[in-house]
Write a protein that holds these residues in place. Structure first.
Motif, PDB file in Angstrom:
ATOM      1  N   ILE A 486       0.719  -1.147   0.137  1.00  0.00           N
ATOM      2  CA  ILE A 486       0.063   0.099  -0.065  1.00  0.00           C
ATOM      3  C   ILE A 486       0.901   1.262  -0.027  1.00  0.00           C
ATOM      4  O   ILE A 486       0.568   2.438  -0.792  1.00  0.00           O
ATOM      5  CB  ILE A 486      -0.879  -0.098   1.242  1.00  0.00           C
ATOM      6  CG1 ILE A 486      -2.071  -1.275   1.101  1.00  0.00           C
ATOM      7  CG2 ILE A 486      -1.650   1.264   1.239  1.00  0.00           C
ATOM      8  CD1 ILE A 486      -2.906  -1.183   2.119  1.00  0.00           C
ATOM      9  N   LEU A 605      -6.673   2.216  -5.379  1.00  0.00           N
ATOM     10  CA  LEU A 605      -5.320   2.237  -5.201  1.00  0.00           C
ATOM     11  C   LEU A 605      -4.382   2.086  -6.273  1.00  0.00           C
ATOM     12  O   LEU A 605      -3.227   2.789  -6.549  1.00  0.00           O
ATOM     13  CB  LEU A 605      -4.857   1.278  -4.088  1.00  0.00           C
ATOM     14  CG  LEU A 605      -3.427   1.012  -3.821  1.00  0.00           C
ATOM     15  CD1 LEU A 605      -2.852   2.353  -2.979  1.00  0.00           C
ATOM     16  CD2 LEU A 605      -3.307  -0.170  -2.922  1.00  0.00           C
ATOM     17  N   ALA A 611      -5.225   5.349  -1.455  1.00  0.00           N
ATOM     18  CA  ALA A 611      -5.497   4.136  -0.432  1.00  0.00           C
ATOM     19  C   ALA A 611      -6.172   4.271   0.648  1.00  0.00           C
ATOM     20  O   ALA A 611      -6.708   3.194   1.393  1.00  0.00           O
ATOM     21  CB  ALA A 611      -4.053   4.042   0.198  1.00  0.00           C
ATOM     22  N   ARG A 615      -7.875   1.143   2.857  1.00  0.00           N
ATOM     23  CA  ARG A 615      -7.605   1.149   4.393  1.00  0.00           C
ATOM     24  C   ARG A 615      -8.975   1.215   5.185  1.00  0.00           C
ATOM     25  O   ARG A 615      -8.918   0.290   6.027  1.00  0.00           O
ATOM     26  CB  ARG A 615      -6.739   2.349   4.671  1.00  0.00           C
ATOM     27  CG  ARG A 615      -5.349   2.347   4.281  1.00  0.00           C
ATOM     28  CD  ARG A 615      -4.336   3.364   5.078  1.00  0.00           C
ATOM     29  NE  ARG A 615      -3.249   3.324   4.718  1.00  0.00           N
ATOM     30  CZ  ARG A 615      -2.610   4.160   3.935  1.00  0.00           C
ATOM     31  NH1 ARG A 615      -3.105   4.832   3.125  1.00  0.00           N
ATOM     32  NH2 ARG A 615      -1.179   3.711   3.412  1.00  0.00           N
TER      33      ARG A 615
END
Length: 632
Positions: A486, A605, A611, A615
Motif C-alpha cells: 500500500i 489504489l 489508499a 484502508r
C-alpha cells in the motif's frame, strides 16, 4: 413448407457445381497432353505435315504435356495424402454408452435416415456430424463383393456431441436437440454430396500442408500445390457454402416431425449452457490451469454453475427445477471417467496443457479447489508482487516530502519512523510523532517479528539524537506485508506504472518459459497415441487452439496481484477463508459469506494512488496490514 427432398435436390445441384470445378481443373491439366496426342497421331497417319515447324510444335507440346501431368500428379498426391482436420474429441464406444447409442439409433429410425457410425464428445456447447472416412483417420469398413473380392462401403459420419449437454440437459431434451443433427446423415449419404465434401476437405488439408513449408527451395512444390488448392477453394467456396445450407435446411425440415415443441425448450437450454460453460472455463478452470492443475469434473461443475446462475438471474428462474428429471449423463456407463477425459481435453484445447497427467499437471477435485487452487493462487501472486518490489531500484520512488521545521525545544534531526516501504510513515503535521500510551495498541512489530528496539539490559535511550545524527540508521527489513504494498502504490500514479510494467514483464517471462515446456512435452503425436486426432494444420500453430482470454494489461495484472495480497492478509490476520464461486471463480469468504466489494478499493489504489478506500475496507474486515503474510 418445403419438403426435405427439395433441400436435398438443391444441395445436390451445388455439389455437382463443385464437382464440375474439379473436372475443369483436371481437363486443364490434361489439355497439353491431349494436344500432344493429336499432333503425334496426325504425324503417324499423315494427316499433318512433317515439316520443321510441326516437329517443333510436337516437341513443345510434348514437353508441356509431361510438365502438366507431373504437376497434376503432384497436386493429386498431396490432396489425397493430406489428412483433413478433425475436431478433437473423446471417442465413446458402444460398450461404454449402450443407452446413448440406442437413443441415437431409435432417433435415426424415426427420421428414416442412416444412423451415425460412432459417437464422440467434445468440450464445447455444440453438436455436429463429422466425416471421418479418410484413410488416415482409420481403416475403412469393407465387405465381400460378388466375386469374393473386397470393396469400400460408404460409412456414415460420426456424431459429435458437446459434453456439457449430457450433464445439463435431460434425456428428452437431448433427443430433441439431436434430432436435426442426426437427420443430416440422410443428405450426407448422397454420393454427389459426399464426393463434393471430400474434395473440399482435401483441398483445405492441402492448403494446411503447404502452409507448413518453410524452406524456400525444397518446399517449392508444396507452395505450388498450395496456390492451386487456394485457387480451387475460391472457385468453389460459394457453391460449397450454399450446399451446406441446403443440407442443414433439409435436415431441419425432416426433424420437424420429432419432438418439435420440446426442441424449442432444448434450444433455450443451449444458450444457458453456453453462458455457464463460458463462465466456468474463464473464471474457474483457467486459474487452476495456470497453476498446473486441471479440474477433473468440469461437466459436473457446469451443473453447479448453471444452478447458481438460475438462482441469481430471474430470467433463468425455473430451469433448476428440471434437475429432478433424469439427466442425459445417465446414458453413460461411467460418466465420471468420461467427464475426466473431456476435462483433460478441454485443458488441452483452451490452455495448451499436456496431453496426459503428470507431476506438474495433476487433477484437482471441486472439494479441494479452495485450498489447493484459490489459496495457492493468491500466495503465488503475492510472492510475485513482492519479488517485483524487491527488484525495484531505490531511486524509483520520489523522495518523501520534507518534514516541517521542528520546534526549538525538540532536536531538529529527529528521524521520522520508517514503514515497510522504506519511506517515511505518515504522521499528522500539526504535532510530532510520539509514542502511543501503554493502554493503546502499538503499531510497532510484535514479539514474533523482527524488532528494532534495544535489548532490555542496554541503556534505554543512549546518547541524544543530536549526537547520533551522523550514525547510519538501520532501516527495517521490508517483509511480505500488505502495508509495504500500500505504501509503495500510494505515492502516486508513477509508482503504480513502474510496478505494473515490471509485473507485466515478469508474468510474460514466466509464460514464455511455460510455453517452451509445453512445446517440449505436448505434441500431436502424443495426442494421436491417446486417441485424439487433429489432422494436418489443426495444431500446427501451437496450443491452445482457442485461448480463453486476451493478454492482460499491466494495470490489470497489478490489480489482480494487489487483490491476492489483500486476500492473503485477510486469511492470515482476520480469519477469512478462500472459497469458490461457480460463476466468478476464486472468492474471499468472511464469516462464511462472500465479500464482493474489494474490487473498487483496489482499483482506487492501483489507478489513482488513493489508499484510503482500501484502508477503510481493511479496518471494516479487521485486517492488519502490518503483519507479515505467508507466501508460497
Amino acid at each position: 413448407m418445403a419438403s426435405p427432398e427439395t433441400g436435398v435436390l438443391a444441395a445436390r445441384a451445388r455439389a455437382l457445381a463443385v464437382l464440375r470445378i474439379r473436372s475443369t481443373a483436371l481437363a486443364v491439366a490434361l489439355l497439353p497432353a491431349a494436344v500432344a496426342v493429336v499432333l503425334l497421331a496426325g504425324r503417324a497417319t499423315g494427316h499433318l505435315g512433317a515439316g520443321t515447324g510441326w516437329d517443333l510444335a510436337r516437341w513443345i507440346t510434348g514437353g508441356l504435356a509431361v510438365v502438366s501431368l507431373l504437376l497434376a500428379a503432384l497436386v493429386a498426391v498431396v490432396v489425397a495424402r493430406a489428412r483433413p482436420a478433425l475436431s478433437p474429441s473423446v471417442p465413446i464406444s458402444e460398450k461404454s454408452a449402450p443407452d446413448l447409442y440406442r437413443l441415437v439409433r431409435d432417433l435415426a429410425d424415426r427420421l428414416e435416415v442412416p444412423a451415425p457410425s460412432a459417437i464422440a464428445l467434445t468440450p464445447d456447447c455444440d453438436s455436429w456430424l463429422e466425416d471421418r472416412t479418410h484413410r488416415a483417420h482409420g481403416p475403412p469398413r469393407r465387405s465381400g463383393g460378388p466375386a469374393g473380392g473386397e470393396r469400400r462401403v460408404p460409412e456414415a459420419p460420426v456424431l459429435v456431441i458437446g459434453s456439457p449437454f449430457l450433464w445439463w440437459m435431460r434425456v428428452a431434451e437431448l433427443r430433441a436437440l439431436l434430432a436435426p443433427v442426426v437427420a443430416g446423415t440422410g443428405p450426407s449419404s448422397h454420393p454427389d454430396i459426399a464426393a463434393a465434401r471430400r474434395f473440399i476437405r482435401g483441398l483445405d488439408a492441402a492448403v494446411a500442408v503447404a502452409a507448413r513449408a518453410r524452406r524456400p527451395v525444397r518446399d517449392l512444390p508444396l507452395r505450388f500445390v498450395g496456390r492451386v488448392a487456394r485457387l480451387l477453394l475460391r472457385a468453389g467456396r460459394e457453391h460449397a457454402t450454399i450446399m451446406e445450407r441446403a443440407v442443414a435446411t433439409a435436415a431441419s425440415e425432416r426433424a420437424q416431425t420429432v419432438d418439435y415443441g420440446l426442441r424449442i425448450v432444448a434450444q433455450e437450454q443451449v444458450g444457458l449452457a453456453y453462458a455457464g460453460w463460458d463462465r466456468l472455463l474463464t473464471r474457474v478452470a483457467l486459474p487452476a490451469w495456470r497453476m498446473g492443475r486441471w479440474p477433473s469434473r468440469l461437466d459436473a461443475g457446469v451443473v453447479s454453475a448453471l444452478t447458481e446462475l438460475s438462482r441469481r438471474d430471474r430470467l433463468a428462474d425455473g430451469f433448476a427445477s428440471r434437475l429432478g428429471e433424469r439427466p442425459a449423463c445417465d446414458l453413460l456407463e461411467e460418466p465420471g471417467a468420461i467427464d475426466r477425459a473431456a476435462s483433460l481435453l478441454a485443458a488441452r484445447l483452451f490452455h495448451g496443457g499436456p496431453a496426459e497427467p503428470g507431476p506438474d499437471w495433476s487433477p484437482v477435485g471441486w472439494n479441494q479447489y479452495p485450498e489447493e487452487v484459490v489459496d495457492r493462487k493468491w500466495r503465488l501472486e503475492a510472492a510475485r508482487l513482492h519479488r517485483v518490489l524487491d527488484n525495484l531500484p531505490a531511486t524509483a520512488l520520489p523522495a518523501p516530502p520534507p518534514a516541517p521545521a521542528a520546534p526549538a525545544h525538540e532536536p531538529a534531526s529527529a528521524a521520522p519512523p520508517l514503514s515497510y516501504a522504506r519511506t517515511a510513515a505518515r504522521t499528522p503535521r500539526d504535532r510530532p510523532a510520539e509514542r502511543p500510551p501503554a493502554d493503546e495498541p502499538s503499531l510497532s512489530p510484535s514479539a514474533d517479528e523482527p524488532s528494532l528496539s534495544l535489548p532490555a539490559d542496554e541503556p534505554s535511550l543512549g546518547p541524544p539524537a543530536a549526537d547520533r545524527r551522523d550514525e547510519p540508521q538501520p532501516a527495517p527489513a521490508p517483509g511480505p506485508t500488505l502495508a509495504r504494498v500500500i505504501d509503495r502504490l500510494a505515492q502516486g500514479e508513477s509508482a503504480g506504472d513502474l510496478v505494473a510494467a515490471r509485473l507485466g514483464a515478469e508474468v510474460e517471462r514466466e509464460e514464455r518459459e511455460e510455453a517452451a515446456r509445453q512445446a517440449a512435452r505436448g505434441t500431436s503425436q502424443q495426442d494421436a497415441a491417446l486417441g485424439v486426432a487433429w489432422g494436418d494444420g489443426m495444431a500446427e500453430g501451437g496450443l491452445p487452439l482457442f485461448p480463453l482470454q486476451p493478454p492482460r494489461t499491466g494495470r490489470e495484472l497489478l490489480a489482480d496481484h494487489v487483490t491476492a495480497m489483500v486476500c492473503c492478509a485477510a486469511v492470515d490476520t482476520a480469519g477469512a477463508a478462500p472459497g469458490l464461486d461457480w460463476l466468478d471463480g476464486p472468492a474471499l469468504l468472511v464469516d462464511g459469506a462472500r465479500r464482493a466489494d474489494l474490487g473498487r478499493p483496489v482499483l482506487s489504489l492501483v489507478d489513482d494512488g488513493d489508499a484510503e478506500p482500501l484502508r477503510g475496507w481493511l479496518t471494516t474486515i479487521g485486517v492488519r496490514p502490518e503483519k507479515p503474510v505467508r507466501l508460497v
